[in-house]
Design an enzyme around this catalytic site. Structure first.
Site, short mmCIF file in Angstrom:
data_model
loop_
_atom_site.label_atom_id
_atom_site.label_comp_id
_atom_site.label_asym_id
_atom_site.label_seq_id
_atom_site.Cartn_x
_atom_site.Cartn_y
_atom_site.Cartn_z
N CYS A 10 40.80 65.86 2.19
CA CYS A 10 40.39 64.79 3.03
C CYS A 10 41.38 64.93 4.42
O CYS A 10 42.62 65.35 4.11
CB CYS A 10 40.78 63.44 2.27
SG CYS A 10 41.02 62.20 3.53
N CYS A 336 49.51 55.52 21.60
CA CYS A 336 49.32 55.90 19.94
C CYS A 336 49.21 57.44 20.34
O CYS A 336 48.79 58.02 19.31
CB CYS A 336 47.83 55.58 19.76
SG CYS A 336 46.62 55.46 20.76
#
Ligand code: SAH
Length: 382
Positions: A10, A336
């Protein structure tokens, strides 16, 4: 610490199996390397319980080798689905609902979207849960507008998971990496959820940006408002404002608030959020932030405090040039993307600003991402 069964496949967690304290130390070191030459870097604010923090859970639909419906995240750099039933970042309530949707979809014999052929029904599922309000939104992204047995499916879903407060169908028939398409239809409930941050209630629609870690968001916003140092007289701009969250948390302490945001849906949410929280001194505009700031500067307008919270790609030269002409005494930059933050802070320094400090906040434990909030002030007044 138990290892996730999807580890290594993942694309979600870069720090799988790494003790949380070590993750924080690594992020701190990285932020100091990136930003230390520009300003002091305060110690990163971590989480007490760094698991299950995501209030937004997204799974793509696929089929396993036996043709059974599976959901999960994409394998890194590919479109193969890794089943992620025990993901440690995702909200467990949302995960249960996704498992329920999978079972129901099988009993309704729904087809799954095939990316190569561009056919099939179920493409993605997105769950958003207000951690404080408890409200839950389910967005079913379908490859076609036609959704057989739609009403019965929704009825069965809400019966099995009575916590669901709204269900939306979004149609995405394009061959694209984007999750959501342009068209949405509410199938159940009001079409949005509300949640609470810093004592205010916010409405969140399917396509609007909303921070994924509500515990850390509260810390982030409180720090942003503190850095703004408002006294009640200020004209405040909230650029890249999303649903208006940061600006509205600050509006009470300011004379007036101007928010700007590119997404029309998010602006609609922002306007509604101002009204429902009784904030009467806020106006929101749908525009590109750089263009909006340039137009304000052209008109000779000024502002006192600027909040900016651009996407990971950072801001633009047009924005920074125009921001300097509006001459705010303080800028609070929430980022971010620390690399683009470093780049943009250097541009602000050239325009006459001093970067006083940077505060990393761990919004995304177990991933390689770090949020940073920087405080700037005009050199000629401080
Ligand atoms: N401050 C908000 C949103 C931050 S995310 C919050 O904390 O929730 C960044 C936002 O910038 C998104 O809502 C995105 O739609 C918006 N955005 C992206 N590019 C933009 C641009 N060029 N001009 C204005 N807004 C933009």
């Amino acid at each position: 610490m138990e290892k996730c069964p999807a580890a290594g496949r993942c694309g979600g967690c870069q720090f799988q199996g790494v003790p949380y304290e070590d993750q924080l130390a690594k992020k701190q070191k990285d932020m100091e390397a990136l930003l230390g030459g520009i300003c002091p870097v305060l110690p990163i604010i971590g989480m007490k319980e760094p698991q299950g923090y995501r209030n937004k859970v997204h799974h793509a639909f696929g089929l396993d080798r036996k043709g059974r419906i599976i959901t999960g995240s994409y394998e890194e750099d590919s479109h193969r689905i890794v089943p992620s039933d025990s993901c440690m970042l995702e909200d467990p309530v949302s995960r249960d609902i996704i498992a329920g949707i999978r079972d129901l979809a099988a009993s309704f014999r729904f087809s799954v979207y095939d990316e190569d052929r561009g056919t099939g029904l179920l493409r993605h599922v997105l769950i958003r849960r207000g951690f404080k309000s408890g409200q839950i939104m389910v967005v079913l992204v379908t490859g076609t507008p036609v959704f057989p047995s739609r009403n019965n499916f929704v009825k069965a879903l809400v019966k099995a998971h009575p916590g669901i407060t709204t269900v939306i169908q979004n149609v995405n028939s394009k061959r694209t990496g984007m999750v959501l398409g342009d068209r949405s239809q509410t199938l159940y409930g009001p079409g949005f959820i509300t949640d609470e941050i810093c004592g205010l209630r916010f409405r969140i629609s399917a396509g609007s940006f909303y921070q994924v870690n509500p515990v850390q968001t509260e810390i982030l916003y409180r720090t942003a408002v503190e850095y703004a140092g408002l006294t009640g007289n200020e004209t405040v701009i909230d650029a890249y404002c999303g649903t208006g969250t940061i600006g509205l948390c600050a509006a009470e302490g300011a004379r007036r608030l101007i928010g700007v945001e590119l997404s029309a849906g998010a602006v609609r949410d922002a306007v509604s959020n101002a009204r429902h929280n009784g904030v009467g001194n806020a106006k929101f505009f749908k525009d590109d932030a750089g263009r909006f700031m340039a137009a304000m500067a052209e008109r000779g307008e000024k502002c006192d405090v600027l909040f900016m919270d651009p996407p990971r790609s950072g801001s633009t030269e047009e924005f920074i040039r125009s921001a300097a002409r509006l001459a705010p005494s303080r800028i609070v930059y929430i980022s971010c993307g620390p690399e683009t933050l470093a780049r943009d802070l250097r541009s602000f320094v050239k325009k006459g600003y001093k970067v006083q400090k940077a505060q990393p906040v761990d919004m995304f434990p177990f991933t390689g991402h770090t949020e940073v909030i920087a405080k700037l002030s005009r050199k000629d007044i401080n």
